[in-house]
Design a protein around this motif. Structure first.
Motif, PDB file in Angstrom:
ATOM      1  N   THR A  73       0.750  -1.175   0.106  1.00 42.89           N
ATOM      2  CA  THR A  73      -0.019   0.051   0.067  1.00 42.89           C
ATOM      3  C   THR A  73       0.836   1.268  -0.227  1.00 42.89           C
ATOM      4  O   THR A  73       1.928   1.226   0.634  1.00 42.89           O
ATOM      5  CB  THR A  73      -0.791   0.004   1.348  1.00 42.89           C
ATOM      6  N   LEU A  75       0.455   5.608   0.230  1.00 46.49           N
ATOM      7  CA  LEU A  75      -0.285   6.827   0.529  1.00 46.49           C
ATOM      8  C   LEU A  75       0.601   8.204   0.724  1.00 46.49           C
ATOM      9  O   LEU A  75       1.773   7.892   0.665  1.00 46.49           O
ATOM     10  CB  LEU A  75      -1.024   6.828   1.800  1.00 46.49           C
ATOM     11  N   VAL A  88      -4.238  12.897   4.333  1.00 42.82           N
ATOM     12  CA  VAL A  88      -3.285  11.499   3.305  1.00 42.82           C
ATOM     13  C   VAL A  88      -4.442  11.615   2.084  1.00 42.82           C
ATOM     14  O   VAL A  88      -5.401  11.880   1.987  1.00 42.82           O
ATOM     15  CB  VAL A  88      -3.462  10.421   3.859  1.00 42.82           C
ATOM     16  N   SER A  90      -4.439   9.222  -2.114  1.00 44.62           N
ATOM     17  CA  SER A  90      -3.775   8.162  -2.698  1.00 44.62           C
ATOM     18  C   SER A  90      -3.234   8.623  -4.180  1.00 44.62           C
ATOM     19  O   SER A  90      -2.539   7.869  -4.963  1.00 44.62           O
ATOM     20  CB  SER A  90      -5.043   7.500  -3.117  1.00 44.62           C
TER      21      SER A  90
END
Length: 139
Positions: A73, A75, A88, A90
């Protein structure tokens, strides 16, 4: 694939069920359990082959010295003026830091992104305050 059955043995005259991988006693008596706590999430109950482990989704490489980190993952952290986290997201943006596998035990976090020099479907090359990175998405 071979279907496996529970291992039942006698333990001082009482029945016991053993782990199919390490032969540790799971419990007294006969049960349908196949694996101990250590192995039950690693093996498929219908065969003794390892379960498919998810492959890494991202590779982050620091081009200056070749340091490479992998994770599942990513961010991007937006910072406040006082250098505390604001939010945050993406999507990569300037003035944000990339964090790989965010959480208390994150894998890696870059300094603030100052330039995005190349951005393609599954590849991004960017510069931070002190390094140049490439990020590759594998699937």
């Amino acid at each position: 694939m071979k279907k496996i059955k529970p291992i039942h043995k006698l333990n001082s005259g009482n029945g016991a069920t053993l782990c199919n991988k390490c032969n540790v006693m799971i419990n007294t008596g006969t049960t349908d359990e196949l694996f101990c706590e250590k192995h039950k999430n690693k093996y498929d109950a219908h065969n003794v082959t390892l379960k498919e482990v998810p492959k890494v989704k991202y590779t982050l490489k620091r081009l200056d010295d070749g340091l490479t980190k992998t994770g599942y993952t990513i961010l991007y952290i937006k910072w406040k003026e006082d250098r505390t986290a604001d939010s945050v997201g993406s999507d990569i943006q300037l003035n944000r830091s990339l964090i790989l596998d965010p959480g208390p035990n994150f894998i890696w976090m870059t300094t603030v992104i100052v330039e995005i020099s190349q951005q393609e479907d599954k590849y991004i090359k960017f510069k931070t305050e002190n390094s140049t990175y490439e990020l590759i998405q594998h699937f």
